[in-house]
Write an enzyme that holds these catalytic residues in place. Sequence first.
Site, PDB file in Angstrom:
ATOM      1  N   HIS A 108      -6.007   1.811  -4.306  1.00 10.51           N
ATOM      2  CA  HIS A 108      -5.041   1.303  -3.318  1.00 10.51           C
ATOM      3  C   HIS A 108      -4.549  -0.091  -3.692  1.00 10.51           C
ATOM      4  CE1 HIS A 108      -7.809  -1.383  -0.650  1.00 10.51           C
ATOM      5  NE2 HIS A 108      -8.286  -1.343  -1.875  1.00 10.51           N
ATOM      6  N   HIS A 121      -2.639   1.224   6.766  1.00 12.62           N
ATOM      7  CA  HIS A 121      -3.054   1.143   5.359  1.00 12.62           C
ATOM      8  C   HIS A 121      -3.297   2.533   4.816  1.00 12.62           C
ATOM      9  CE1 HIS A 121      -4.345  -1.113   1.834  1.00 12.62           C
ATOM     10  NE2 HIS A 121      -5.256  -0.178   1.655  1.00 12.62           N
ATOM     11  N   CYS A 137       0.818  -1.220   0.000  1.00 12.37           N
ATOM     12  CA  CYS A 137       0.000   0.000   0.000  1.00 12.37           C
ATOM     13  C   CYS A 137       0.847   1.264   0.000  1.00 12.37           C
ATOM     14  CB  CYS A 137      -0.983  -0.015   1.166  1.00 12.37           C
ATOM     15  SG  CYS A 137      -0.251   0.156   2.817  1.00 12.37           S
TER      16      CYS A 137
END
Length: 341
Positions: A317, A305, A257
Amino acid sequence: MGTHRRPRPAGRTRTAVLGAAAGAAVLLPSTAAWAEPATGNLDQVKAKVDNLYEDAEAATEQYNKMDEQARQLQDQAGKLQERLADQQGKILQLQDTLGALAAEQYRSGGIDPSVQLMLSSSPDDYLRQAGLQDLAGGQQTEALRSALRLQQSIDQQRTETSAKLAELEQTRTALSAKKTEVKAKLAEASNVLNGLKAADRARVLADNDPAASRSSSRPQSYTGPATGQVKAILDFAYAQLGKPYGWGATGPNAFDCSGLTQAAFRAGGVGLPRVSQDQWNAGKRIAKSDIQPGDLLFYYNDLHHVGIYIGNGKLLHAPRTGKNIEIVPIDVMPYMGAVRP
């Protein structure tokens, strides 16, 4: 990222570089048997697998942070060692200068005791003794004082270098342990999945959340109104759609990420730190009602994240192991906040 458990608070814990195998999105091989569950228990199995993947992603960001620290420590230790070698070279030059002074004094009838001491001892031994003496005036005094300052600097840099190398070794040890932790969680998830029938495995891996089911990982191009740096960031991010998530990966074939967000912003000429928690501190905090395309969105209590807001309530993402870079609604995960670098 599928259905997730409620996040629990987590503490924040790279000089090895992850190879292609470490960044691959395929699951690790099974190491033990897993009994096929009853149909009614598949929800529990799915929750277990999702939790393992979530834990692995959180540990990945911790791994990335330690890997970054190891790289920085290696660089700092290298620079200290270079300076140490330079200082040692200079003190040898001063010894040559004092040797010339001694030769001149000898021709004039004798060598000053302090110069004789300098030439007959190691620099360390000499300077420990010379510090207790009254040095003679003139050219030799300045040379001896320069040697003393250099030796003190060398001693300090030796200490700093030793400390950096010791810290680097500790970081490498922690790095190895964290890598083992990530691999263990992925192996456990793989073991669970490999014990299921094909149909049940597909059900467990499916995104049952209605919001997640609206995700898209098909290749496409950004067609929105953004211009300049933001457009360059989004153009890069869109070009990665469909590529696999790879833990610790920073491209070009796979990303985790924060590796994706860092690479996308680099394409727009904006530098970001390596890990999500540090990216959280890399710009201005933005209210959810004010987010704009190109803002960074963060998720989970420990901010492990991060993704890029692309407009219209959508997030681009790199989700987690076993999935590809995708576009999802921004509320598909527990939202923590937004940053505009």
